[in-house]
Design an enzyme around this catalytic site. Sequence first.
Site, PDB file in Angstrom:
ATOM      1  N   SER A  66       0.739  -1.133   0.034  1.00  0.00           N
ATOM      2  CA  SER A  66      -0.017   0.195  -0.036  1.00  0.00           C
ATOM      3  C   SER A  66       0.867   1.242  -0.094  1.00  0.00           C
ATOM      4  O   SER A  66       0.270   2.282  -0.079  1.00  0.00           O
ATOM      5  CB  SER A  66      -0.947  -0.018   1.162  1.00  0.00           C
ATOM      6  OG  SER A  66      -1.871  -0.876   0.762  1.00  0.00           O
ATOM      7  N   GLU A 164      -4.811  -7.618  -5.157  1.00  0.00           N
ATOM      8  CA  GLU A 164      -3.718  -8.654  -5.657  1.00  0.00           C
ATOM      9  C   GLU A 164      -2.263  -8.236  -5.643  1.00  0.00           C
ATOM     10  O   GLU A 164      -1.286  -8.937  -5.546  1.00  0.00           O
ATOM     11  CB  GLU A 164      -4.112  -9.105  -7.421  1.00  0.00           C
ATOM     12  CG  GLU A 164      -5.144  -9.897  -7.489  1.00  0.00           C
ATOM     13  CD  GLU A 164      -6.636  -9.116  -7.444  1.00  0.00           C
ATOM     14  OE1 GLU A 164      -6.675  -7.830  -7.260  1.00  0.00           O
ATOM     15  OE2 GLU A 164      -7.912  -9.626  -7.218  1.00  0.00           O
ATOM     16  N   THR A 231       1.924   3.289   5.222  1.00  0.00           N
ATOM     17  CA  THR A 231       2.632   2.112   5.299  1.00  0.00           C
ATOM     18  C   THR A 231       1.897   0.952   4.432  1.00  0.00           C
ATOM     19  O   THR A 231       0.930   1.371   3.431  1.00  0.00           O
ATOM     20  CB  THR A 231       2.207   1.483   6.746  1.00  0.00           C
ATOM     21  OG1 THR A 231       0.936   1.495   6.853  1.00  0.00           O
ATOM     22  CG2 THR A 231       2.885   2.114   7.980  1.00  0.00           C
TER      23      THR A 231
END
Length: 286
Positions: A66, A164, A231
């Site tokens: 992310s 994914e 993060t």
Amino acid sequence: MRYIRLCIISLLATLPLAVHASPQPLEQIKLSESQLSGRVGMIEMDLASGRTLTAWRADERFPMMSTFKVVLCGAVLARVDAGDEQLERKIHYRQQDLVDYSPVSEKHLADGMTVGELCAAAITMSDNSAANLLLATVGGPAGLTAFLRQIGDNVTRLDRWETELNEALPGDARDTTTPASMAATLRKLLTSQRLSARSQRQLLQWMVDDRVAGPLIRSVLPAGWFIADKTGASKRGARGIVALLGPNNKAERIVVIYLRDTPASMAERNQQIAGIGAALIEHWQR
């Protein structure tokens, strides 16, 4: 002879330390790799000059997870600056557009969300559906990768959508970056003319408002220090953070830390990143 020896010693004392001569942070990183039974990639970069201060596996590939959402919103803001997008534009979506972990977007199926609200959700809460909706506006993974190439990042690549892209298979180059490339790209977005001053401030503010990074570097941050971060996490042995840090509530350095290929629990990964952050801060304060 003694005079010559003293002169040489005096000369050596005036020479600058090598880039990798930060013993305490590097010792902590090596310890973390041993305890994690995995790999750590890290870079500490001066925000103003772009000079590398500390690095470890900085040119090796690690899954972005992310952390890519900062770059994504940078690409969105570049479109805003170019007049091709508006932060106030409302985007409507359906139930089938939602993916796992969408704590903000799942609450707005009826009314939709603005582009700005989606960026805030993607960065501050790591909302995956918000990221996918934004990714569609920049041309998908290929479009974001093209944006990276346009701003001079020839390494970072996004190949898939949420969720994914968090797969983090060993040896898989998809959806990866290097600590050095991510730090350089973040610096370009926040200090160069790639984004307007207004967009730079907005991107930084979203990172300041991050609400899901508490167990990492924020947990060891001294009072009065600045932090803005994002993060990333994977169920398959990876974790990461991109951050801006500095004393006196001022952003002075970029810190990028990635972990991969570790069997450690998420709590253990968080603890190791916090430990590396603490070592960097302690060395900084000397």
